[in-house]
Design an enzyme around this catalytic site. Structure first.
Site, PDB file in Angstrom:
ATOM      1  N   LYS A 112       0.704  -1.380   0.032  1.00 17.06           N
ATOM      2  CA  LYS A 112      -0.104   0.057  -0.028  1.00 17.06           C
ATOM      3  C   LYS A 112       0.863   1.255  -0.029  1.00 17.06           C
ATOM      4  CE  LYS A 112      -4.334  -1.691   1.727  1.00 17.06           C
ATOM      5  NZ  LYS A 112      -5.581  -1.757   2.331  1.00 17.06           N
ATOM      6  N   LYS A 194      -4.174 -10.646  -6.059  1.00 20.80           N
ATOM      7  CA  LYS A 194      -5.559 -10.894  -5.371  1.00 20.80           C
ATOM      8  C   LYS A 194      -6.424  -9.977  -5.699  1.00 20.80           C
ATOM      9  CE  LYS A 194      -5.846  -8.502  -0.672  1.00 20.80           C
ATOM     10  NZ  LYS A 194      -7.248  -8.461  -0.303  1.00 20.80           N
ATOM     11  N   LYS A 197     -10.588  -4.604  -3.334  1.00 19.41           N
ATOM     12  CA  LYS A 197     -11.589  -3.444  -3.394  1.00 19.41           C
ATOM     13  C   LYS A 197     -10.714  -2.067  -3.779  1.00 19.41           C
ATOM     14  CE  LYS A 197     -12.689  -2.938   1.347  1.00 19.41           C
ATOM     15  NZ  LYS A 197     -12.885  -4.590   1.809  1.00 19.41           N
TER      16      LYS A 197
HETATM   17  P1  ADP Z   1      -9.399  -5.629   0.258  1.00 15.92           P
HETATM   18  O1  ADP Z   1      -8.150  -6.173  -0.009  1.00 15.92           O
HETATM   19  O2  ADP Z   1     -10.503  -5.883  -0.851  1.00 15.92           O
HETATM   20  O3  ADP Z   1      -9.380  -4.379   0.559  1.00 15.92           O
HETATM   21  P2  ADP Z   1      -9.842  -6.150   3.102  1.00 15.92           P
HETATM   22  O4  ADP Z   1      -8.312  -5.928   3.287  1.00 15.92           O
HETATM   23  O5  ADP Z   1     -10.771  -5.274   3.482  1.00 15.92           O
HETATM   24  O6  ADP Z   1     -10.242  -6.452   1.489  1.00 15.92           O
HETATM   25  O7  ADP Z   1     -10.153  -7.767   3.684  1.00 15.92           O
HETATM   26  C1  ADP Z   1     -11.447  -7.956   4.382  1.00 15.92           C
HETATM   27  C2  ADP Z   1     -11.399  -9.507   4.787  1.00 15.92           C
HETATM   28  O8  ADP Z   1     -11.690  -9.981   3.233  1.00 15.92           O
HETATM   29  C3  ADP Z   1     -10.180  -9.833   5.269  1.00 15.92           C
HETATM   30  O9  ADP Z   1     -10.430 -11.096   6.133  1.00 15.92           O
HETATM   31  C4  ADP Z   1      -9.378 -10.516   3.951  1.00 15.92           C
HETATM   32  O10 ADP Z   1      -8.542 -11.592   4.305  1.00 15.92           O
HETATM   33  C5  ADP Z   1     -10.470 -11.004   3.060  1.00 15.92           C
HETATM   34  N1  ADP Z   1     -10.133 -10.807   1.762  1.00 15.92           N
HETATM   35  C6  ADP Z   1      -9.923  -9.898   1.120  1.00 15.92           C
HETATM   36  N2  ADP Z   1      -9.552 -10.047  -0.218  1.00 15.92           N
HETATM   37  C7  ADP Z   1      -9.663 -11.134  -0.490  1.00 15.92           C
HETATM   38  C8  ADP Z   1      -9.609 -12.218  -1.544  1.00 15.92           C
HETATM   39  N3  ADP Z   1      -9.218 -12.085  -2.769  1.00 15.92           N
HETATM   40  N4  ADP Z   1      -9.855 -13.611  -1.541  1.00 15.92           N
HETATM   41  C9  ADP Z   1     -10.319 -14.035  -0.122  1.00 15.92           C
HETATM   42  N5  ADP Z   1     -10.569 -13.201   0.929  1.00 15.92           N
HETATM   43  C10 ADP Z   1     -10.204 -11.928   0.877  1.00 15.92           C
END
Ligand code: ADP
Ligand code: TRP
Length: 330
Positions: A112, A194, A197
């Protein structure tokens, strides 16, 4: 009885990776008679710039999404992180135990902060310490998260052990729980990254709010390879990711899916996947929209959750302050 806790950032959209990585595991753990906590980490969200009006809406949207997904506020304490000030208080104390090197090693921070140079916020750097406080405050045994959060939960474990060693048994040492399939859904437009969002392109993810047309468009555009068969193979992350998504939604094993699509190509498979996704998302979206129409009902649930969480957190902090020597009366 185990105490199970997880949290998500209220940063606008939630995607199917969040759903399968964090929300669904939390819903299924609810039935096992555990004591669960689930909260929106608004103070984590502000580690990157947020518009106050949008943030407020996003917190309500996240709460509505969890409830629509099957979170029962009787069984799970559902609340907003900022309503329990003990989270930030404990984070400060843990800040004084954590080492710079430990935070500099965090992959999420490195990703990030990339390209931001010296302008990156101290909050973003300190993010894992607030997360450790979130977890340790409630004597958490199990933290269901996606694969990407494992390193952060391990830091929480290290800090719990360090504190306990220095000041005496205080914190439960938590364990991450990472599901086998779907712990890391990959981006539709680049299966080596991965699904996230915070991606710059909407083609990266499937939002829980995407309509039928958008789902079909995104699935049709999803990156695969030139081989054309519906088969799992480590060298074919694109189709593998799509098979995983279909498997999560239909609860069929990847093997069953492979067999069902023997001799068929991407066209058939993608059309079916888009249809299954829409069938899964449409009822969820109706429930979310119905809950959002009644903000006072949501606020009531969140108020109740905050006071239950606060009571637990206050008790813990009395012990912590005593242990570190800032409480003067005995
Ligand atoms: P992002 O990376 O989309 O901003 P967050 O960091 O807010 O997501 O993650 C929120 C939850 O969702 C966490 O428990 C994270 O491990 C899970 N998570 C985020 N992206 C994924 C993904 N691509 N596959 C599975 N779980 C995910
Ligand atoms: N850091 C997590 C994420 O980005 C969110 C989070 C904050 C969290 N505090 C937590 C997850 C405590 C589990 C437990 O997804």
């Amino acid at each position: 009885m185990s105490r199970i806790l997880t949290a998500l950032q209220p940063s606008g959209i939630l995607h199917i990776g969040n759903y399968f990585g964090a929300i669904e595991p939390m819903v299924s753990l609810q039935s096992a008679g555990n004591q669960n906590l689930l909260f929106m980490v608004d103070y984590h969200a502000i580690t990157v710039e947020q518009d106050p009006h949008t943030l407020r809406q996003n917190i309500l949207f996240a709460a509505a999404t969890y409830l629509a997904s099957g979170i029962d506020p009787e069984k799970t304490i559902l609340f907003q992180q900022s309503r329990v000030s003990e989270h930030t208080e404990l984070a400060w104390i843990l800040n004084c135990l954590v080492r710079m090197g430990e935070l500099e090693r965090m992959t999420q921070y490195k990703d990030k902060a990339l390209g931001k140079g010296q302008s990156v916020s101290v909050g973003l750097f300190d993010y894992p310490v607030l997360m450790a406080a979130d977890i340790l405050l409630y004597d958490t045994n199990i933290v269901p998260v996606g694969e990407d959060q494992k390193q952060h939960v391990e830091l929480a474990r290290d800090l719990a052990e360090r504190f306990n060693k220095k000041f005496g048994e205080t914190f439960v040492v938590p364990k991450p729980q990472i599901r086998k399939e779907g712990a890391r859904l990959m981006a539709l437009d680049d299966p080596h990254k991965k699904m996230s969002k915070s991606a710059t392109s909407e083609k990266n993810y499937l939002s829980l709010m995407d309509d039928e047309k958008t789902v079909l468009k995104k699935i049709k555009a999803a990156v695969t390879d030139s081989e054309g068969t519906i088969r799992l193979s480590p060298s074919r992350p694109g189709i593998g990711n799509l098979i995983t998504i279909l498997s999560l939604i239909t609860k069929k094993t990847p093997k069953e899916i492979e067999n069902a699509y023997e001799g068929k190509g991407y066209g058939d498979f993608k059309t079916d996947l888009a249809r299954e996704l829409t069938a899964f998302l449409t009822p969820l979206q109706s429930k979310i929209n119905a809950l959002l129409k009644d903000p006072s009902g949501l606020l009531k649930i969140l108020d109740n959750g905050a006071s239950r969480a606060k009571a637990m957190a206050e008790k813990k902090m009395i012990d912590v302050r005593q242990k570190i020597g800032v409480t003067l009366s005995s």
